[in-house]
Design an enzyme around this catalytic site. Structure first.
Site, PDB file in Angstrom:
ATOM      1  N   GLU A   1       2.700  -0.703  -9.362  1.00  0.00           N
ATOM      2  CA  GLU A   1       1.588  -1.170  -8.525  1.00  0.00           C
ATOM      3  C   GLU A   1       0.558  -1.941  -9.338  1.00  0.00           C
ATOM      4  O   GLU A   1      -0.148  -2.793  -8.809  1.00  0.00           O
ATOM      5  CB  GLU A   1       0.891   0.012  -7.823  1.00  0.00           C
TER       6      GLU A   1
ATOM      7  N   LYS B   1       2.422  -2.056   6.159  1.00  0.00           N
ATOM      8  CA  LYS B   1       1.527  -1.323   7.071  1.00  0.00           C
ATOM      9  C   LYS B   1       1.194  -2.179   8.285  1.00  0.00           C
ATOM     10  O   LYS B   1       1.218  -1.709   9.420  1.00  0.00           O
ATOM     11  CB  LYS B   1       0.223  -0.928   6.358  1.00  0.00           C
TER      12      LYS B   1
ATOM     13  N   HIS C   1      26.049   9.487 -16.449  1.00  0.00           N
ATOM     14  CA  HIS C   1      27.297   9.549 -15.681  1.00  0.00           C
ATOM     15  C   HIS C   1      27.173   8.812 -14.356  1.00  0.00           C
ATOM     16  O   HIS C   1      28.007   8.974 -13.472  1.00  0.00           O
ATOM     17  CB  HIS C   1      27.684  11.018 -15.471  1.00  0.00           C
TER      18      HIS C   1
HETATM   19  O1  PA5 Z   1      -2.762   3.844  -6.433  1.00  0.00           O
HETATM   20  C1  PA5 Z   1      -3.132   3.734  -5.289  1.00  0.00           C
HETATM   21  O2  PA5 Z   1      -4.301   3.398  -5.019  1.00  0.00           O
HETATM   22  C2  PA5 Z   1      -2.239   4.040  -4.110  1.00  0.00           C
HETATM   23  O3  PA5 Z   1      -0.933   4.297  -4.495  1.00  0.00           O
HETATM   24  C3  PA5 Z   1      -2.759   5.240  -3.341  1.00  0.00           C
HETATM   25  O4  PA5 Z   1      -2.843   6.326  -4.205  1.00  0.00           O
HETATM   26  C4  PA5 Z   1      -1.860   5.592  -2.151  1.00  0.00           C
HETATM   27  O5  PA5 Z   1      -1.606   4.478  -1.365  1.00  0.00           O
HETATM   28  C5  PA5 Z   1      -2.516   6.667  -1.302  1.00  0.00           C
HETATM   29  O6  PA5 Z   1      -3.759   6.242  -0.851  1.00  0.00           O
HETATM   30  P1  PA5 Z   1      -4.863   7.230  -0.314  1.00  0.00           P
HETATM   31  O7  PA5 Z   1      -5.243   8.140  -1.411  1.00  0.00           O
HETATM   32  O8  PA5 Z   1      -5.980   6.345   0.115  1.00  0.00           O
HETATM   33  O9  PA5 Z   1      -4.257   7.973   0.849  1.00  0.00           O
END
Ligand code: PA5
Length: 444
Positions: free
Chosen positions: A291, A426, A312
């Site tokens: 990310e 989303k 494996h």
């Molecule tokens: O790193 C990030 O910001 C995301 O992966 C969030 O942790 C994830 O989308 C969950 O979001 P939230 O904590 O707002 O539910």
């Protein structure tokens, strides 16, 4: 850093000269300065950088107190969250607990059985979870920074409903703990209205950098793990890894080597281990790097394997497939437990040549054999040596990877702290579900 974490670059050297790494030093130091001065992209989210030093002591004391309350009042603890809101806690709990924790007696387990929910939308998963927990004593920690994430919100609605039927509204509220933004979001509003104890995710810490906040620390403490030691490890990493000298700073070295390999066409990094307890740590690491770096058409694709299991299954590809891979292996110096292989009179399995050897010794030789084979097959291998798996070393590693990731992303020229691409699925899902204000894009 010998007793903490060390990088061994011997199995990279035939792919990458020292001089090539040294040429990158000015750019790496510039990335380091940008991070430390808070002048780069996404600089509003640098709270994790000095967190081991500056963390909120009052909040931390509340986390410890709540964890005791939870440990004393339930058999089952459900962590509701997705992405950065659960992966760090799960990584620590699985790394530092017995591999079969949930099957141990409560005393040996040092806390309730821990389940995770809200990290998928499988109807079967949540139905089966509710079925399994309904007759047990339950506590829940619902974690969402935005407070609006659909996966966790749906799972929480279903679990809350079960708990209110079981304990009544007030009884349920005593057993529900929310970790969210200090002021915004649906979860914050709900927690206020329902009277849940609330923990705060600092504004300047994003989800995937939040394991050392209440997000990670509350579930980790519920599992009976020493969070003081985790914070101590993180603090030492924070102090050790400030060095500007490439050869004295493993975080700079890691950022350097992975980018140098990427520039040579190695587009995929596989994080590998030889300990099943590190399986969820792989998942945390994949989110952190995936990310943070995968944007603007750039970034190494982070993948992971658990060895020897995956030798494996994925071993063939790694040895002989497309040569765009490099590996990073987390090697653990001493196992938490070991045993010796005894001789057998008939030797029907032909294993007597291992008589008197410890199983960890065999595992270590499997690792050495793998590194040599993959290297020969054209795969550079970065070794990250960690002496043992303790809470201290978890804290050290967590900070090491967060810092390396920030440095690496700034070197690459991307914002390590946003994730605009995550919104695309989303928007489509909301349009398909008929959420007001959302429409599918017209097909050309
Ligand atoms: O790193 C990030 O910001 C995301 O992966 C969030 O942790 C994830 O989308 C969950 O979001 P939230 O904590 O707002 O539910």
């Amino acid at each position: 850093m010998k007793n903490k974490l060390e990088l061994d670059l011997s199995y990279v050297s035939s792919f990458l000269g020292k001089d090539e790494m040294e040429r990158m030093i000015p750019s790496l130091n510039a990335a380091q300065k940008t991070l430390n001065d808070g002048t780069g992209l996404g600089a509003d989210f640098l709270g994790w950088l000095e967190l081991p030093q500056n963390y909120d002591r009052v909040e931390y004391a509340r986390v410890k107190k709540a964890s005791e309350k939870i440990r004393n009042s339930c058999d089952v603890f459900i962590v509701v969250g997705i992405g950065g809101s659960y992966l760090g806690a799960r990584a620590a709990i699985e790394m530092l607990s017995n591999n079969f924790r949930s099957l141990l007696d409560k005393e040996d387990r040092k806390g309730p059985v821990i389940f995770y929910a809200g990290n998928n939308m499988s109807a079967a998963y949540i139905t089966e979870l509710l079925e399994v927990v309904k007759d047990r004593e339950i506590c829940v920690n619902v974690i969402s920074k935005s407070g609006t994430t659909t996966e966790s919100a749906i799972a929480f609605r279903l679990i809350k409903d079960l708990m209110e039927k079981k304990y009544g509204k007030n009884g349920a509220a005593e057993r529900i703990f929310a970790t969210t933004d200090k002021a915004r979001g649906a979860l914050k509003q709900m927690a206020g209205a329902e009277g849940y104890e609330c923990f705060t995710i600092p504004d300047d810490v994003g989800g995937r950098y939040s394991v050392l906040t209440s997000v990670g620390l509350l579930p980790i403490a519920v599992a009976g793990i020493d969070t003081d030691e985790i914070m101590k490890g993180a603090l030492e990493a924070c102090n050790d890894l400030k060095n500007e000298d490439l050869w004295e700073n493993p975080a700079l070295q890691y950022a350097c080597v992975r980018n140098a390999l990427y520039e040579k066409g190695k587009n995929v990094e596989i994080l590998a281990n030889f300990e099943p307890a590190l399986c969820s740590f792989n998942e945390w690491w994949k989110q952190l790097f995936g990310e943070s770096e995968g944007k603007d058409g750039k970034g190494i694709f982070p993948a992971s394997t658990n060895f020897t299991t995956d030798l494996h299954s994925m071993g063939q590809y790694i040895q002989d497939g497309r040569r765009e891979l490099f590996e990073t292996i987390i090697s653990i110096g001493s196992p938490s437990k070991d045993l010796t292989i005894e001789a057998s009179e008939a030797d029907l399995d032909g294993l007597n040549y291992l008589e008197g050897k410890s199983l960890d010794y065999v595992n270590q030789q499997a690792m050495k054999g793998t590194v040599l084979a993959h290297n020969e097959g054209g795969v550079p291998v970065i070794m990250i040596n960690v002496p043992e798996l303790t809470p201290y070393h978890f804290g050290y590693m967590a900070y090491f990877f967060e810092l390396s990731c920030g440095l690496s992303a700034y070197y690459l020229g991307v914002n390590p702290f946003n994730q605009p691409g995550v919104e695309a699925y989303k928007r489509n899902m909301f349009a398909l579900l008929g959420k007001p204000g959302y429409k599918l894009k017209d097909k050309k």
